[in-house]
Design an enzyme around this catalytic site. Structure first.
Site, PDB file in Angstrom:
ATOM      1  N   GLU A  27       0.807  -1.220   0.000  1.00  0.00           N
ATOM      2  CA  GLU A  27       0.000   0.000   0.000  1.00  0.00           C
ATOM      3  C   GLU A  27       0.847   1.280   0.000  1.00  0.00           C
ATOM      4  O   GLU A  27       0.516   2.251  -0.657  1.00  0.00           O
ATOM      5  CB  GLU A  27      -0.934  -0.014   1.212  1.00  0.00           C
ATOM      6  CG  GLU A  27      -1.931   1.112   1.237  1.00  0.00           C
ATOM      7  CD  GLU A  27      -2.951   1.071   0.107  1.00  0.00           C
ATOM      8  OE1 GLU A  27      -3.524   2.140  -0.174  1.00  0.00           O
ATOM      9  OE2 GLU A  27      -3.176   0.000  -0.485  1.00  0.00           O
ATOM     10  N   HIS A  77      25.423   2.928   1.648  1.00  0.00           N
ATOM     11  CA  HIS A  77      25.404   4.321   2.079  1.00  0.00           C
ATOM     12  C   HIS A  77      24.012   4.748   2.538  1.00  0.00           C
ATOM     13  O   HIS A  77      23.819   5.104   3.682  1.00  0.00           O
ATOM     14  CB  HIS A  77      25.892   5.230   0.953  1.00  0.00           C
ATOM     15  CG  HIS A  77      25.745   6.684   1.236  1.00  0.00           C
ATOM     16  ND1 HIS A  77      26.604   7.363   2.060  1.00  0.00           N
ATOM     17  CD2 HIS A  77      24.822   7.586   0.814  1.00  0.00           C
ATOM     18  CE1 HIS A  77      26.218   8.638   2.137  1.00  0.00           C
ATOM     19  NE2 HIS A  77      25.132   8.791   1.393  1.00  0.00           N
TER      20      HIS A  77
END
Length: 133
Positions: A27, A77
């Site tokens: 959703e 990262h």
């Protein structure tokens, strides 16, 4: 941390999916913009560099290759997310973080977050075929 960890899900160098995270039928996909619940959201993953300015060429390629996505994951990262305002970018980031956490948990359960799930009628038909085989 979810953005960093999700870049490590597929570490096989020869994998065609190593440089993209696919998520569908969740959703919260609607919260990132340009996508509906049943779309396949493709988030590009680029390799990290020694400094951020060296990311620009790979970022440009990723943005052009995946124009519907407004985020780029950087391996080991994190993620870069953008929007038309800081409020929109923040909302999208929160949605992406939720999706990344879902992808990690689904993987730990053996569920592929990028695979379209069987619908109830399809499940019933598959069960019938299995019984009749």
């Amino acid at each position: 941390m979810n953005a960093q960890l999700v870049t490590l899900l597929d570490q096989e160098p020869s994998s065609k999916d190593r440089n993209v995270l696919r998520i569908t039928h969740l959703e919260m996909i609607k919260g990132v913009g340009n996508h509906a619940y049943d779309d396949v959201l493709e988030i590009p993953i680029i390799d990290n560099q020694k400094s951020e300015n060296l990311l620009a060429p790979d970022m440009e390629i990723a943005i052009k290759k995946y124009p519907k996505c407004n985020a780029v994951l950087v391996r080991r990262h994190g993620v870069y997310v953008w929007g038309d305002s800081w409020e929109e970018a923040k909302t999208r980031l929160e949605s992406f973080d939720y999706l990344f956490e879902s992808a990690l948990k689904m993987k730990s359960m053996g569920i592929d977050c990028g695979q379209i799930p069987l619908m109830k009628n399809e499940e019933n038909e598959a069960k019938k075929r299995k019984i009749n085989d």
